[in-house]
Motif scaffolding. Structure first.
Motif, PDB file in Angstrom:
ATOM      1  N   SER A 155      25.473  -7.937 -15.214  1.00 32.06           N
ATOM      2  CA  SER A 155      26.245  -7.997 -16.470  1.00 32.06           C
ATOM      3  C   SER A 155      25.336  -8.303 -17.658  1.00 32.06           C
ATOM      4  O   SER A 155      25.445  -7.673 -18.712  1.00 32.06           O
ATOM      5  CB  SER A 155      27.325  -9.077 -16.395  1.00 32.06           C
ATOM      6  OG  SER A 155      28.268  -8.780 -15.431  1.00 32.06           O
ATOM      7  N   ASP A 156      24.458  -9.292 -17.486  1.00 27.70           N
ATOM      8  CA  ASP A 156      23.522  -9.637 -18.561  1.00 27.70           C
ATOM      9  C   ASP A 156      22.592  -8.478 -18.884  1.00 27.70           C
ATOM     10  O   ASP A 156      22.371  -8.156 -20.048  1.00 27.70           O
ATOM     11  CB  ASP A 156      22.698 -10.867 -18.185  1.00 27.70           C
ATOM     12  CG  ASP A 156      23.476 -12.156 -18.295  1.00 27.70           C
ATOM     13  OD1 ASP A 156      24.585 -12.145 -18.865  1.00 27.70           O
ATOM     14  OD2 ASP A 156      22.981 -13.178 -17.799  1.00 27.70           O
ATOM     15  N   PHE A 157      22.036  -7.853 -17.857  1.00 28.36           N
ATOM     16  CA  PHE A 157      21.130  -6.717 -18.080  1.00 28.36           C
ATOM     17  C   PHE A 157      21.859  -5.600 -18.830  1.00 28.36           C
ATOM     18  O   PHE A 157      21.307  -4.984 -19.739  1.00 28.36           O
ATOM     19  CB  PHE A 157      20.590  -6.175 -16.761  1.00 28.36           C
ATOM     20  CG  PHE A 157      19.683  -7.108 -15.999  1.00 28.36           C
ATOM     21  CD1 PHE A 157      19.045  -8.168 -16.605  1.00 28.36           C
ATOM     22  CD2 PHE A 157      19.471  -6.903 -14.648  1.00 28.36           C
ATOM     23  CE1 PHE A 157      18.211  -9.017 -15.891  1.00 28.36           C
ATOM     24  CE2 PHE A 157      18.633  -7.740 -13.920  1.00 28.36           C
ATOM     25  CZ  PHE A 157      18.010  -8.797 -14.544  1.00 28.36           C
ATOM     26  N   TYR A 158      23.087  -5.337 -18.446  1.00 25.06           N
ATOM     27  CA  TYR A 158      23.873  -4.245 -19.041  1.00 25.06           C
ATOM     28  C   TYR A 158      24.282  -4.589 -20.475  1.00 25.06           C
ATOM     29  O   TYR A 158      24.116  -3.780 -21.379  1.00 25.06           O
ATOM     30  CB  TYR A 158      25.104  -3.969 -18.176  1.00 25.06           C
ATOM     31  CG  TYR A 158      25.889  -2.762 -18.600  1.00 25.06           C
ATOM     32  CD1 TYR A 158      25.445  -1.472 -18.284  1.00 25.06           C
ATOM     33  CD2 TYR A 158      27.082  -2.893 -19.309  1.00 25.06           C
ATOM     34  CE1 TYR A 158      26.158  -0.359 -18.666  1.00 25.06           C
ATOM     35  CE2 TYR A 158      27.801  -1.774 -19.694  1.00 25.06           C
ATOM     36  CZ  TYR A 158      27.347  -0.514 -19.378  1.00 25.06           C
ATOM     37  OH  TYR A 158      28.057   0.593 -19.758  1.00 25.06           O
ATOM     38  N   GLU A 159      24.786  -5.802 -20.671  1.00 20.81           N
ATOM     39  CA  GLU A 159      25.289  -6.189 -21.986  1.00 20.81           C
ATOM     40  C   GLU A 159      24.180  -6.345 -23.021  1.00 20.81           C
ATOM     41  O   GLU A 159      24.343  -5.985 -24.176  1.00 20.81           O
ATOM     42  CB  GLU A 159      26.061  -7.502 -21.881  1.00 20.81           C
ATOM     43  CG  GLU A 159      26.715  -7.916 -23.181  1.00 20.81           C
ATOM     44  CD  GLU A 159      27.576  -9.156 -23.038  1.00 20.81           C
ATOM     45  OE1 GLU A 159      27.890  -9.759 -24.084  1.00 20.81           O
ATOM     46  OE2 GLU A 159      27.922  -9.523 -21.908  1.00 20.81           O
ATOM     47  N   TYR A 160      23.039  -6.892 -22.610  1.00 25.37           N
ATOM     48  CA  TYR A 160      21.969  -7.187 -23.563  1.00 25.37           C
ATOM     49  C   TYR A 160      20.799  -6.209 -23.469  1.00 25.37           C
ATOM     50  O   TYR A 160      19.696  -6.536 -23.876  1.00 25.37           O
ATOM     51  CB  TYR A 160      21.466  -8.624 -23.366  1.00 25.37           C
ATOM     52  CG  TYR A 160      22.548  -9.652 -23.552  1.00 25.37           C
ATOM     53  CD1 TYR A 160      23.237  -9.739 -24.750  1.00 25.37           C
ATOM     54  CD2 TYR A 160      22.898 -10.514 -22.524  1.00 25.37           C
ATOM     55  CE1 TYR A 160      24.248 -10.680 -24.934  1.00 25.37           C
ATOM     56  CE2 TYR A 160      23.897 -11.458 -22.691  1.00 25.37           C
ATOM     57  CZ  TYR A 160      24.566 -11.529 -23.897  1.00 25.37           C
ATOM     58  OH  TYR A 160      25.555 -12.448 -24.068  1.00 25.37           O
TER      59      TYR A 160
END
Length: 184
Positions: A155-160
């Motif tokens: 999620s972090d990799f995708y969102e940021y």
């Protein structure tokens, strides 16, 4: 001293599927334009967690080579799930060690050792590859917190992905997985 090689042809079971991650990210199942990108994030999250824990999160298979049975059977890199076989050089050819001469023994939730159950054959070859072990390493049952940590990292990799200045939620991930860290 032994050396080990990861078997690249080995197909591990997946920790999270692409469809699970897409559901977690609220991506429609029929939207496939970013599937390769998301799969890359899954792989990166698994590698990151494995590195932090100093152990395989996803099953991996290794070939361990050594000059003695002690070298090879003392392989401590991972939690061993299964042994595919142990071979030793005898007159220039590998012979398979009888399976009733060894067994896996759980020491704790982090460590599994290979225990000898009988007399091992005397080695006649003085080579760094006199004994060969093929072993599968990983969790017997993957903890749910590790699966959740993979989802959070993805999620972090995708969102940021466009804004690397944002802080990733590594403290949450670390809290979820730190009790499974292997100190060897």
């Amino acid at each position: 001293m032994s050396m080990y090689i990861e078997i690249k042809e080995f197909e591990p079971s997946e920790i999270v599927s692409l469809s699970e991650v897409k559901s977690h990210l609220k991506i429609e199942p029929d939207f496939t334009e970013e599937d390769v990108l998301v799969q890359g994030y899954i792989d990166a999250a698994i590698n990151h967690i494995s590195g932090y824990l100093s152990r395989s999160v996803q099953d991996e298979q290794f070939e361990v080579l050594g000059s003695s049975f002690i070298d090879v059977l003392g392989f401590k890199f991972q939690t061993k799930k299964s042994i595919e076989g142990i071979w030793y050089l005898d007159n220039g050819e590998y012979k398979k060690l009888e399976e009733d001469l060894y067994a896996l023994k759980n020491v704790d939730k982090f460590e599994t050792i290979i225990e000898y159950l009988g007399d091992l054959p005397k080695l006649t070859n003085n080579s760094s590859k006199a004994v060969k072990l093929r072993v599968t390493c990983g969790f017997t049952k993957l903890p749910k917190s590790i699966k959740q940590a993979v989802l959070l990292l993805v999620s972090d990799f995708y969102e940021y992905r466009a804004d690397r200045a944002k802080k990733l939620s590594n403290s949450t991930v670390t809290n979820l997985i730190s009790s499974y860290r292997y100190y060897h």
